[in-house]
Structure formats: structure tokens, C-alpha cells
Design an enzyme around this catalytic site. Structure first.
Site, PDB file in Angstrom:
ATOM      1  N   GLU A 132      -8.869  24.151 -26.720  1.00  0.00           N
ATOM      2  CA  GLU A 132      -8.772  23.764 -28.132  1.00  0.00           C
ATOM      3  C   GLU A 132      -9.984  24.215 -28.944  1.00  0.00           C
ATOM      4  OE1 GLU A 132      -8.012  21.829 -25.556  1.00  0.00           O
ATOM      5  OE2 GLU A 132      -5.890  21.366 -25.862  1.00  0.00           O
ATOM      6  N   ARG A 156     -11.084  17.298 -29.152  1.00  0.00           N
ATOM      7  CA  ARG A 156     -11.955  18.218 -28.423  1.00  0.00           C
ATOM      8  C   ARG A 156     -12.712  19.174 -29.336  1.00  0.00           C
ATOM      9  NH1 ARG A 156     -10.358  19.595 -22.953  1.00  0.00           N
ATOM     10  NH2 ARG A 156     -10.728  17.584 -21.980  1.00  0.00           N
ATOM     11  N   LYS A 181       5.614  24.304  -8.196  1.00  0.00           N
ATOM     12  CA  LYS A 181       5.895  23.187  -9.100  1.00  0.00           C
ATOM     13  C   LYS A 181       7.382  22.852  -8.985  1.00  0.00           C
ATOM     14  CE  LYS A 181       4.047  22.082 -13.644  1.00  0.00           C
ATOM     15  NZ  LYS A 181       3.247  22.547 -14.777  1.00  0.00           N
TER      16      LYS A 181
HETATM   17  C1  TPP Z   1      -7.067  19.053 -23.616  1.00  0.00           C
HETATM   18  C2  TPP Z   1      -5.617  19.114 -23.253  1.00  0.00           C
HETATM   19  N1  TPP Z   1      -4.815  20.029 -23.837  1.00  0.00           N
HETATM   20  C3  TPP Z   1      -3.501  20.068 -23.521  1.00  0.00           C
HETATM   21  C4  TPP Z   1      -2.982  19.210 -22.605  1.00  0.00           C
HETATM   22  C5  TPP Z   1      -1.491  19.223 -22.295  1.00  0.00           C
HETATM   23  N2  TPP Z   1      -1.246  19.526 -20.897  1.00  0.00           N
HETATM   24  C6  TPP Z   1      -0.966  18.579 -19.993  1.00  0.00           C
HETATM   25  S1  TPP Z   1      -0.733  19.173 -18.463  1.00  0.00           S
HETATM   26  C7  TPP Z   1      -0.941  20.748 -18.992  1.00  0.00           C
HETATM   27  C8  TPP Z   1      -0.810  21.892 -18.033  1.00  0.00           C
HETATM   28  C9  TPP Z   1      -1.537  21.628 -16.801  1.00  0.00           C
HETATM   29  O1  TPP Z   1      -1.375  22.719 -15.937  1.00  0.00           O
HETATM   30  P1  TPP Z   1      -2.121  22.705 -14.551  1.00  0.00           P
HETATM   31  O2  TPP Z   1      -3.496  22.148 -14.735  1.00  0.00           O
HETATM   32  O3  TPP Z   1      -2.017  24.047 -13.958  1.00  0.00           O
HETATM   33  O4  TPP Z   1      -1.308  21.632 -13.707  1.00  0.00           O
HETATM   34  P2  TPP Z   1       0.232  21.653 -13.294  1.00  0.00           P
HETATM   35  O5  TPP Z   1       0.956  20.805 -14.288  1.00  0.00           O
HETATM   36  O6  TPP Z   1       0.702  23.058 -13.302  1.00  0.00           O
HETATM   37  O7  TPP Z   1       0.248  21.045 -11.945  1.00  0.00           O
HETATM   38  C10 TPP Z   1      -1.224  20.787 -20.355  1.00  0.00           C
HETATM   39  C11 TPP Z   1      -1.440  22.015 -21.130  1.00  0.00           C
HETATM   40  C12 TPP Z   1      -3.855  18.270 -22.030  1.00  0.00           C
HETATM   41  N3  TPP Z   1      -3.422  17.361 -21.156  1.00  0.00           N
HETATM   42  N4  TPP Z   1      -5.151  18.247 -22.368  1.00  0.00           N
END
Ligand code: TPP
Length: 630
Positions: free
Chosen positions: A364, A392, A280
Site C-alpha cells: 500500500e 499503512r 491452495k
Molecule cells: C496490508 C494488507 N493488504 C491486503 C490484504 C488482503 N489480503 C489478505 S490475504 C491476501 C493474500 C495473501 O496471500 P499469501 O500471503 O500468499 O497467502 P495465501 O492466501 O496465498 O495462503 C491479501 C492480499 C491484507 N490482509 N493486508
């Protein structure tokens, strides 16, 4: 210098490039991302991590005939740059500009919109099955981050995939990070695979052999990796247990290897998972050093990564500080986040009470049921979840918490319009979706100090409660040393008045005060009320002003349908009072991204717009007064 990038008007142009040109293009894209997002703000870290993956996907597959489904889709900027949106990239997240996520209405290459995590596999499977039914041959590729696999929906999809289709490609983009460090057994499992010596050596060998012999070797190595995976954990990897073929882990930044591997996966007549290891923030040192901060942020210095300090404390920070104090005084208080320690500011709570801090991953529904379980044992869980993400967990709220009348506190961060993230992130529905659930009380503070009082009230309340507060900073009111308990269901009369009563819920109270002043200048005596409770609505207060005044006006940062204004109407109806009510709030449509102030003006959530909407009633009231005196 975006020499190559400027020539890319569609993915067809990507396919014309040689490997050295693609490598050059990857660098140009990184530069463009850093310069662009430093001005607009946005999800820089995740996008810098998927440059090669996205390039390779567009090199091998053919959108819009083939479909890409990105989980959350916050990492789709590279895809946007390669699909004819390079010229508009500087408008991303800006009013009227590109959305920060995939949007079906924005491009034919955006096959599926998202903003919430965990949906990619289900949506991609739906597409694959629809393709199979229609006799199509196109490819469906889903890309999910490692944190998406902390989400239950991903497993509901996995449980179904092998039984439903023989052709689906899943890319697991593993960077070991959610927004914070990824958590739980799944994160550990991925880590185990990645650090396994067999894989490390295969990984190195793949790159080395590829250079020497070209494509066939990559396929050979991918197969070898598959075999090795089988010996790693029992009879096969987790994915194999679900009936998918697992390939990897491979270096997600090795373009030639990715291209060859995708070419190979394309030929497979079975659902496959490609485990790609990425970094990242790759290519931008500040983002590599501060993973959390650079997941998504406002404008920053493109050289140093510096950001302007916000100055005033945000509502989230006030929430976390207050919870820390409450937890110090009461050892039953616990804090729960669903992968948002940063966004909810619970990372400020964590060092003070590490044993009473729980990050459950992007889960959630689980977070709410987990809280319910703790509550049965006498604990007081404060579940800090954004209003939009708590959608959710509606059934757990009803079935697990409220039906059993358990004292769980839902702290709904980003309650209200979220601004530049857009419709996937606006928190505009929580009053509607929570108001109909028995036993729950729903509070909305007018300022920071009242948030602390509401949290204290919720802690003392022996039943479920919700508190919604907006994104960012509030009016800047100092929080007193000791919070006080509020009387449940009691509104606060800010200013009394005899002809009109203006109810300004939470962040809309300043607008209500401005409106009352405008009404005063027009000769009306207007009361201003801080409702405090969206549920239960203060029946006595509504009844009193409903009987006394010729007009009630409600203002809320929430959809009108089922919102606070509706609750006031229902209350009046119950009291058989027929006073007219002008309701100000968001209309029955999805609101685009943009600046909060501008969108409020556009959609009439201002004192001026309220005055105009009230105008016919004001004329009528004026006429009645005149008639009395003539
Ligand atoms: C239901 C939900 N909960 C929380 C989030 C907030 N959120 C956005 S991106 C993320 C992390 C995503 O991590 P990953 O899927 O590993 O992708 P990366 O950003 O590391 O590439 C979170 C927790 C969300 N988008 N949707």
C-alpha cells in the site's frame, strides 16, 4: 466422520499419532474445513493448503511454549482446530464465535494477532530477540505466504534477522497465489526456484528416499537442496544474501517429509527459511479451479462450491464500472490496486484498459507513492485500497501526495464496519486519519449514483481527494449515464426543518431519515442533511442550522473520535455557535466481528438509540416551547 479430529483437544494429542493416523487426520480436517466454512463463509482455499504444514508444525513444536506467527493469519483455521477449538469451529466468524484470524485473547496458542499482511517476520523476530534477551530456549516459527513477500515490511524484517538472532524458523508457504495470481519479480523468482530441474528431481527423490530409509534421508535431501540452491542464482538464494539458511523447496503436503524437515530445522543454530510448495484449495476441486473466488467467500454449497448470486451490484462494482467509463473518456485516468483486484472489483476494469491497470502487490505504501509519481506526469491515478489497509500508507499520503498537492484519488473500499472479518478489517478510522491532512478533500456518497458523481468530481479536482464507500451493496440507486461534478464542500439538504438538524453521513443517511421521522412524530421539525463532504465540512450549512436549531445530530459509520461529528463541532466552535450536538458513531474501542445490523444495534448506531441519546435535549426544547407559550 471426524473420528481422530474429535479426540484432539490440544497439540499434545497430535504428537501421539502415527504417520498413517496423521494422514487420516489431514483428510478429516479437510472435510471439516469444507463443511464448516461452507456454512459460515471464510478463507477456505488458504486453509486447505496448509493442513499438512500446520499438522507437522504442531507435531514437532510445542505451542504455547513455542510460538507460531501466521502472516495475515487467515490460514490459521487448522491451527484453531488443533488447539482446543474444534468444538467451537462452527461458530467461526459468527457473532460471539471464534474470530476468523489469530487473536491473542482467544487462545494461549495464538501468540500474535493479525489480519493485515506482511507482519509475521517482524513480529517473530521481536519474539526471538525477546527470547534471546531473557535467556529462553523456545522456538519461534513464522509462516508467511508467497504474497507476503511482495510487502516491504517482510524485507525490513529480513534485513534485520541475521544481525539480531541465531534462532528463527521461517516457513515460506508458496502456492503462487495472492488472492489473485501473485505478481511481480519476487513471484517470478519463486517460480524460477520451484521449476528449476535440480529442485524438481530433489523433490521427487526426497519423497522416494524417505519412504525407503526414514528421517535421516530427509535431512540429507534438505541439505542437498540447500547446496543446489546456492548454485541456482549467483552465490546463493535471495534469503542467503540476507544471512538466512535456505531449505527447500519441499512438497508442503508430504507430512513425513515436513515432520523430518522441521525436526532438522529445530536443531539449527542460525535463522532458516523453509520453502514449502503447497496447493491452495487442496482437496476441494471447486477451490482449485476457482482460486480467486475460494480465497475467502461467504457460504457455499459444500458439494459443488456454488454460491448464491448477490443480485444487486456492490459499491465496488459500481466503482469499477464508473472508473472504466471515466478512463474511456479520459486517457490520463489510471487504476492502482495493492493486490486486491477482486475485492475492489478492479478486475472488471482490467480487460477494458489493461495498460492503465496496475496491481503492485500487497504494497500500500508503494501504491500511494507510485500514484504520486504518476500524478507528477499528468496522470490521474485512482488508488483503490480498503480503508483499513490504507492505514499503512498514512505517511505517503501526507508526505508524497498531499504535501505536493498531487491529484491522486483514494477510493476507500470497505469504509465503515466490515462485519464478520472483525476489528482488523473494519474501516472505521479514515475520516480521523485523513481529516487533519491539508489539501485533501474527503467525500462520502449516500448511494451508488453519488459515488459516480464523486469519482467524476475527483477526476476534475486538481488536488488529492478521498472517497469512502461501504462494503457490499448500497440502496440500489441507478447510476445516470453522465455523472455530474459536485460543488466541493457543499452539503445536500434532503429535507428542511427548523428545530433540529440531522446529518446522516453516507450509509447512515437512511437512519438519519428514520430519525427525522421519529422526531416529527414527537412534534419536532427536523431537517435531514446529506453532508457529502467529511472535509471540507459545509460551513455555511452547519452555520445556518447551528444558528436556527436547538439541536444538531450527526450519524456516521466511523469512530466518534475525530470523525465527522467532531468536524461539525469544530466548525460550530469556529463560528462561535453554542448549539448542542448529539454525535452517533462507533465508540473509542475496537469493535468485535459480527453482523453489521446487530453490532449497530449493540453500539447504538440506530435511529432509536440516537433518539434516546437526544432525549434530554428534546425535553429541554419542549420545556422552552412550553415556557414561551405560558
Ligand atoms: C496490508 C494488507 N493488504 C491486503 C490484504 C488482503 N489480503 C489478505 S490475504 C491476501 C493474500 C495473501 O496471500 P499469501 O500471503 O500468499 O497467502 P495465501 O492466501 O496465498 O495462503 C491479501 C492480499 C491484507 N490482509 N493486508
Amino acid at each position: 466422520m471426524s473420528k481422530i479430529l474429535e479426540t484432539i483437544t490440544s497439540p499434545a494429542d497430535v504428537k501421539k499419532l502415527t504417520i498413517p493416523q496423521l494422514t487420516e487426520l489431514a483428510e478429516e480436517i479437510r472435510e471439516r474445513l469444507i463443511l464448516g466454512v461452507s456454512k459460515t463463509g471464510g478463507h477456505i482455499g488458504p486453509n486447505l493448503g496448509v493442513v499438512e504444514l500446520t499438522l507437522a508444525m504442531h507435531y514437532v513444536f510445542d505451542t504455547p511454549t513455542d510460538s507460531f506467527v501466521f502472516d495475515v493469519s487467515h490460514q490459521a483455521y487448522v491451527h484453531k482446530l488443533l488447539t482446543g477449538r474444534e468444538k467451537r469451529f462452527h461458530t467461526i466468524r459468527q457473532p460471539g464465535g471464534l474470530n476468523g484470524f489469530m487473536l491473542r485473547t482467544e487462545s494461549e496458542h495464538d501468540s500474535y494477532g493479525a489480519g493485515h499482511a506482511g507482519t509475521a517476520l517482524s513480529a517473530a523476530l521481536g519474539m526471538a530477540v525477546a527470547r534471546d534477551l531473557a535467556g529462553g530456549t523456545e522456538h519461534i516459527v513464522a509462516m508467511s505466504g508467497d504474497a507476503a513477500f511482495t510487502n516491504g515490511i517482510s524485507y525490513e524484517a529480513l534485513n534485520n534477522i541475521a544481525a539480531q538472532t541465531r534462532r528463527l524458523i521461517i516457513v515460506l508457504n508458496d502456492n503462487a497465489w495472492s488472492i489473485d495470481k501473485n505478481v511481480g519479480a519476487i513471484a517470478e523468482y519463486f517460480h524460477k526456484i520451484v521449476t528449476h530441474p535440480t529442485f524438481s528431481s530433489l523433490h521427487d527423490k526426497a519423497a522416494e528416499l524417505l519412504e525407503r530409509f526414514g528421517g535421516k534421508t530427509a535431512r540429507h535431501v534438505a541439505r542437498k537442496a540447500e547446496e543446489a540452491a546456492k548454485g541456482l542464482i549467483g552465490p546463493g538464494t535471495l534469503f542467503e544474501e540476507f544471512g538466512l539458511s535456505y531449505f527447500g523447496p519441499i512438497d508442503g503436503h508430504n507430512l513425513p517429509l515436513l515432520i523430518e524437515t522441521f525436526k532438522f530445522l529445530k536443531t539449527q543454530n542460525k535463522p532458516v527459511v523453509l520453502h514449502a510448495i503447497t496447493q491452495k484449495g487442496k482437496g476441494f476441486q471447486p477451490a482449485i479451479e476457482k482460486q480467486k473466488k475460494f480465497h475467502g467467500l461467504g457460504p457455499f454449497d459444500a458439494e459443488t462450491g456454488e454460491t448464491k448470486s448477490a443480485g444487486q451490484k456492490t459499491y465496488s462494482e459500481i466503482f469499477a464500472e464508473t472508473l472504466t467509463k471515466l478512463a474511456t473518456a479520459n486517457d490520463k485516468v489510471v487504476a492502482i490496486t495493492a493486490a486486491m483486484p477482486n475485492g475492489t472489483a478492479l478486475d472488471l476494469f482490467r480487460p477494458h484498459h489493461p495498460k492503465r491497470y496496475f496491481d503492485v502487490g500487497i504494497a500500500e505504501e508503494h501504491a500511494v507513492i507510485f500514484a504520486a509519481g504518476m500524478a507528477t506526469k499528468g496522470y490521474k491515478p485512482f488508488c483503490a485500497i480498503y480503508s483499513t489497509f490504507l492505514q499503512r500508507a498514512f505517511d505517503p499520503i501526507v508526505h508524497d501526495v498531499c504535501l505536493q498537492n498531487l491529484p491522486v484519488v483514494f477510493c476507500l473500499d470497505r469504509g465503515g464496519l466490515s462485519g464478520d472479518d472483525g476489528p482488523t478489517h473494519h474501516g472505521l478510522f479514515d475520516i480521523s486519519y485523513l481529516r487533519g491532512v491539508p489539501n485533501l478533500i474527503h467525500m462520502v456518497p449516500k448511494d451508488e449514483d453519488e459515488l459516480a458523481d464523486m469519482m467524476y468530481t475527483a477526476m476534475l479536482h486538481d488536488g488529492p481527494s478521498a472517497i469512502r464507500y461501504p462494503r457490499g451493496t448500497g440502496p440500489g440507486v441507478a447510476v445516470k449515464a453522465q455523472p455530474v461534478a459536485l460543488e466541493i464542500g457543499k452539503a445536500e439538504v434532503i429535507r428542511d426543518g427548523s428545530e433540529i438538524a440531522v446529518f446522516g453521513l453516507g450509509a447512515m443517511l437512511p437512519e438519519a431519515e428514520r430519525l427525522a421521522e421519529m422526531l416529527r412524530l414527537e412534534g419536532f421539525s427536523a431537517a435531514v442533511i446529506n453532508p457529502r463532504f467529511a472535509k471540507p465540512v459545509d460551513r455555511e450549512c452547519v452555520g445556518k442550522y447551528g444558528a436556527r436549531c436547538g439541536l444538531l445530530i450527526t450519524l456516521e459509520d466511523h469512530v466518534l473520535a475525530g470523525g465527522f461529528g467532531s468536524a461539525v463541532l469544530e466548525t460550530l466552535n469556529g463560528l462561535e455557535l453554542r448549539v448542542p450536538v448529539v454525535r452517533i458513531g462507533w465508540p473509542d474501542e475496537f469493535i468485535e466481528h459480527g453482523k453489521v445490523e446487530a453490532l449497530r444495534t449493540k453500539y447504538g448506531l440506530t435511529a432509536e438509540a440516537a433518539l434516546e441519546k437526544a432525549r434530554p435535549h428534546l425535553s429541554r426544547m419542549m420545556e422552552q416551547v412550553l415556557a414561551k407559550h405560558l
